[in-house]
Design a protein around this motif. Structure first.
Motif, PDB file in Angstrom:
ATOM      1  N   ARG A  32      65.464  28.753  48.477  1.00 32.46           N
ATOM      2  CA  ARG A  32      65.177  29.307  47.160  1.00 32.46           C
ATOM      3  C   ARG A  32      63.981  30.243  47.247  1.00 32.46           C
ATOM      4  O   ARG A  32      62.934  29.878  47.763  1.00 32.46           O
ATOM      5  CB  ARG A  32      64.877  28.184  46.174  1.00 32.46           C
ATOM      6  CG  ARG A  32      64.767  28.658  44.735  1.00 32.46           C
ATOM      7  CD  ARG A  32      64.494  27.482  43.824  1.00 32.46           C
ATOM      8  NE  ARG A  32      64.512  27.868  42.437  1.00 32.46           N
ATOM      9  CZ  ARG A  32      64.160  27.074  41.442  1.00 32.46           C
ATOM     10  NH1 ARG A  32      63.778  25.829  41.706  1.00 32.46           N
ATOM     11  NH2 ARG A  32      64.203  27.499  40.195  1.00 32.46           N
ATOM     12  N   VAL A  33      64.143  31.461  46.746  1.00 31.43           N
ATOM     13  CA  VAL A  33      63.089  32.459  46.789  1.00 31.43           C
ATOM     14  C   VAL A  33      62.413  32.522  45.421  1.00 31.43           C
ATOM     15  O   VAL A  33      63.051  32.806  44.412  1.00 31.43           O
ATOM     16  CB  VAL A  33      63.648  33.847  47.169  1.00 31.43           C
ATOM     17  CG1 VAL A  33      62.532  34.880  47.163  1.00 31.43           C
ATOM     18  CG2 VAL A  33      64.322  33.790  48.529  1.00 31.43           C
ATOM     19  N   LEU A  34      61.127  32.230  45.380  1.00 28.17           N
ATOM     20  CA  LEU A  34      60.367  32.310  44.157  1.00 28.17           C
ATOM     21  C   LEU A  34      59.604  33.627  44.122  1.00 28.17           C
ATOM     22  O   LEU A  34      59.286  34.200  45.157  1.00 28.17           O
ATOM     23  CB  LEU A  34      59.398  31.133  44.053  1.00 28.17           C
ATOM     24  CG  LEU A  34      60.034  29.747  44.139  1.00 28.17           C
ATOM     25  CD1 LEU A  34      58.973  28.665  43.990  1.00 28.17           C
ATOM     26  CD2 LEU A  34      61.122  29.578  43.096  1.00 28.17           C
ATOM     27  N   PHE A  35      59.292  34.104  42.928  1.00 24.57           N
ATOM     28  CA  PHE A  35      58.625  35.392  42.815  1.00 24.57           C
ATOM     29  C   PHE A  35      57.580  35.335  41.712  1.00 24.57           C
ATOM     30  O   PHE A  35      57.577  34.442  40.865  1.00 24.57           O
ATOM     31  CB  PHE A  35      59.626  36.514  42.531  1.00 24.57           C
ATOM     32  CG  PHE A  35      60.413  36.331  41.267  1.00 24.57           C
ATOM     33  CD1 PHE A  35      61.596  35.602  41.268  1.00 24.57           C
ATOM     34  CD2 PHE A  35      59.981  36.889  40.069  1.00 24.57           C
ATOM     35  CE1 PHE A  35      62.321  35.426  40.101  1.00 24.57           C
ATOM     36  CE2 PHE A  35      60.712  36.722  38.890  1.00 24.57           C
ATOM     37  CZ  PHE A  35      61.874  35.986  38.918  1.00 24.57           C
ATOM     38  N   ARG A  36      56.703  36.314  41.737  1.00 22.10           N
ATOM     39  CA  ARG A  36      55.673  36.438  40.699  1.00 22.10           C
ATOM     40  C   ARG A  36      56.072  37.573  39.779  1.00 22.10           C
ATOM     41  O   ARG A  36      56.233  38.718  40.208  1.00 22.10           O
ATOM     42  CB  ARG A  36      54.309  36.719  41.308  1.00 22.10           C
ATOM     43  CG  ARG A  36      53.206  36.765  40.245  1.00 22.10           C
ATOM     44  CD  ARG A  36      51.824  36.902  40.853  1.00 22.10           C
ATOM     45  NE  ARG A  36      50.808  36.673  39.836  1.00 22.10           N
ATOM     46  CZ  ARG A  36      49.857  37.552  39.524  1.00 22.10           C
ATOM     47  NH1 ARG A  36      49.804  38.717  40.140  1.00 22.10           N
ATOM     48  NH2 ARG A  36      48.972  37.258  38.601  1.00 22.10           N
ATOM     49  N   SER A  37      56.249  37.254  38.517  1.00 21.23           N
ATOM     50  CA  SER A  37      56.657  38.251  37.539  1.00 21.23           C
ATOM     51  C   SER A  37      55.560  38.450  36.504  1.00 21.23           C
ATOM     52  O   SER A  37      54.923  37.497  36.059  1.00 21.23           O
ATOM     53  CB  SER A  37      57.954  37.828  36.839  1.00 21.23           C
ATOM     54  OG  SER A  37      57.794  36.571  36.216  1.00 21.23           O
ATOM     55  N   GLY A  38      55.356  39.709  36.128  1.00 22.63           N
ATOM     56  CA  GLY A  38      54.428  40.060  35.073  1.00 22.63           C
ATOM     57  C   GLY A  38      55.198  40.507  33.842  1.00 22.63           C
ATOM     58  O   GLY A  38      55.992  41.443  33.917  1.00 22.63           O
ATOM     59  N   LEU A  39      55.025  39.822  32.734  1.00 24.48           N
ATOM     60  CA  LEU A  39      55.729  40.137  31.495  1.00 24.48           C
ATOM     61  C   LEU A  39      54.743  40.791  30.540  1.00 24.48           C
ATOM     62  O   LEU A  39      53.804  40.156  30.069  1.00 24.48           O
ATOM     63  CB  LEU A  39      56.345  38.874  30.892  1.00 24.48           C
ATOM     64  CG  LEU A  39      57.449  38.255  31.775  1.00 24.48           C
ATOM     65  CD1 LEU A  39      56.887  37.108  32.599  1.00 24.48           C
ATOM     66  CD2 LEU A  39      58.609  37.775  30.931  1.00 24.48           C
ATOM     67  N   VAL A  40      54.956  42.071  30.292  1.00 21.42           N
ATOM     68  CA  VAL A  40      54.005  42.885  29.550  1.00 21.42           C
ATOM     69  C   VAL A  40      54.582  43.196  28.176  1.00 21.42           C
ATOM     70  O   VAL A  40      55.681  43.743  28.074  1.00 21.42           O
ATOM     71  CB  VAL A  40      53.699  44.196  30.292  1.00 21.42           C
ATOM     72  CG1 VAL A  40      52.559  44.937  29.594  1.00 21.42           C
ATOM     73  CG2 VAL A  40      53.368  43.932  31.752  1.00 21.42           C
TER      74      VAL A  40
ATOM     75  N   LEU B 215      57.698  41.852  40.229  1.00 21.15           N
ATOM     76  CA  LEU B 215      58.538  42.413  39.182  1.00 21.15           C
ATOM     77  C   LEU B 215      57.698  42.575  37.922  1.00 21.15           C
ATOM     78  O   LEU B 215      56.880  41.721  37.603  1.00 21.15           O
ATOM     79  CB  LEU B 215      59.719  41.471  38.883  1.00 21.15           C
ATOM     80  CG  LEU B 215      60.550  41.735  37.627  1.00 21.15           C
ATOM     81  CD1 LEU B 215      61.416  42.973  37.816  1.00 21.15           C
ATOM     82  CD2 LEU B 215      61.423  40.531  37.290  1.00 21.15           C
ATOM     83  N   LEU B 216      57.911  43.690  37.200  1.00 23.29           N
ATOM     84  CA  LEU B 216      57.309  43.867  35.885  1.00 23.29           C
ATOM     85  C   LEU B 216      58.422  43.952  34.850  1.00 23.29           C
ATOM     86  O   LEU B 216      59.416  44.655  35.043  1.00 23.29           O
ATOM     87  CB  LEU B 216      56.456  45.140  35.829  1.00 23.29           C
ATOM     88  CG  LEU B 216      55.112  45.093  36.559  1.00 23.29           C
ATOM     89  CD1 LEU B 216      54.395  46.431  36.442  1.00 23.29           C
ATOM     90  CD2 LEU B 216      54.227  43.958  36.035  1.00 23.29           C
ATOM     91  N   VAL B 217      58.237  43.222  33.750  1.00 17.85           N
ATOM     92  CA  VAL B 217      59.181  43.224  32.639  1.00 17.85           C
ATOM     93  C   VAL B 217      58.408  43.625  31.391  1.00 17.85           C
ATOM     94  O   VAL B 217      57.363  43.052  31.086  1.00 17.85           O
ATOM     95  CB  VAL B 217      59.820  41.836  32.440  1.00 17.85           C
ATOM     96  CG1 VAL B 217      60.787  41.860  31.259  1.00 17.85           C
ATOM     97  CG2 VAL B 217      60.530  41.386  33.708  1.00 17.85           C
TER      98      VAL B 217
ATOM     99  N   ASP C 278      58.876  27.198  34.261  1.00 16.44           N
ATOM    100  CA  ASP C 278      59.561  25.919  34.406  1.00 16.44           C
ATOM    101  C   ASP C 278      60.603  25.956  35.522  1.00 16.44           C
ATOM    102  O   ASP C 278      60.968  24.910  36.070  1.00 16.44           O
ATOM    103  CB  ASP C 278      60.222  25.521  33.087  1.00 16.44           C
ATOM    104  CG  ASP C 278      59.196  25.128  32.026  1.00 16.44           C
ATOM    105  OD1 ASP C 278      58.006  25.001  32.369  1.00 16.44           O
ATOM    106  OD2 ASP C 278      59.587  24.957  30.852  1.00 16.44           O
ATOM    107  N   ALA C 279      61.084  27.170  35.834  1.00 21.04           N
ATOM    108  CA  ALA C 279      62.036  27.313  36.940  1.00 21.04           C
ATOM    109  C   ALA C 279      61.333  27.389  38.286  1.00 21.04           C
ATOM    110  O   ALA C 279      61.986  27.513  39.323  1.00 21.04           O
ATOM    111  CB  ALA C 279      62.888  28.564  36.729  1.00 21.04           C
TER     112      ALA C 279
END
Length: 211
Positions: free
Chosen positions: A3-11, A100-102, A31-32
């Motif tokens: 399982r690959v986890l990632f760091r996401s920034g939600l702007v 990732l940026l969202v 939570d995931a």
């Protein structure tokens, strides 16, 4: 499979209708097992922290902002231009290390930062249909979106060009259309924020009185 986890920034920059579902998405990603952080204006800090969101303040508050006497173009257009400049100035170092940026709401400067950091970007729209649209929209929606793009380019294109220069990016024609609409949109129907809220079980209507 590993399982690959990632760091996401939600702007997100906007009202409660923009902020609440993005906080729910932040909690869902956390939570995931992912590393998710919400970047939002400081007037949402206590709310986000109460919910357990990782929170980083960026931009001006929307509520109780003396520069916003009404929601007309006279006050709101300069506000949008300022948020674009702030996102271009501060987000590159605040979001360093994100995979990732969202963006959601008034996130016009965020795709430029993603381009500068060389990471993927997605825009989330929490409405059944918006002028941003998707590549699968019928022709009438595409035409409406195109007209909105041209108007927005006139109002905010110079601010986006200035942000691009500050990030050492090449200039772009039709700035907003290129930066905001060309990316793939994660368009949600009206039930999506409710589903996200129920999924996390933490963001509730009675949590705070946010407009």
């Amino acid at each position: 499979f590993r399982r690959v986890l990632f760091r996401s920034g939600l702007v997100v920059s906007g009202s409660r209708g923009d902020v609440q579902p993005m906080l729910a998405v932040t909690l869902g990603l956390r939570d995931a097992g992912h590393d998710a952080v919400a970047f939002c204006s400081p007037d949402n800090a206590a709310w986000a922290q109460h919910l357990g969101c990782r929170f980083v303040s960026i931009g001006e508050p929307l509520r109780e902002n003396a520069s916003l006497t009404d929601w007309g173009a006279r006050d709101f257009d300069p506000f949008i231009r300022r948020q674009t400049a702030i996102q271009g100035r501060d987000l590159p170092w605040l979001a360093a290390g994100c995979d990732l940026l969202v963006g959601s709401g008034l996130a016009f400067g965020v795709p430029l930062v993603a381009e500068r950091l060389r990471i993927p970007y997605r825009y989330v729209s929490f409405v059944p249909a918006s002028f941003l649209g998707t590549t699968r929209d019928p022709i009438a929606t595409r035409l409406t979106r195109a007209a909105a793009d041209r108007y927005a380019d006139l109002r905010y294109g110079a601010a986006l060009d200035a942000a691009r220069r500050s990030l050492a990016l090449e200039p772009a024609e039709e700035a907003l259309a290129r930066e905001q609409v060309r990316v793939e949109h994660l368009q949600c129907d009206g039930a999506a924020p409710v589903a996200a809220v129920r999924f996390t079980g933490r963001v509730r209507q009675e949590d705070a009185t946010h407009p």
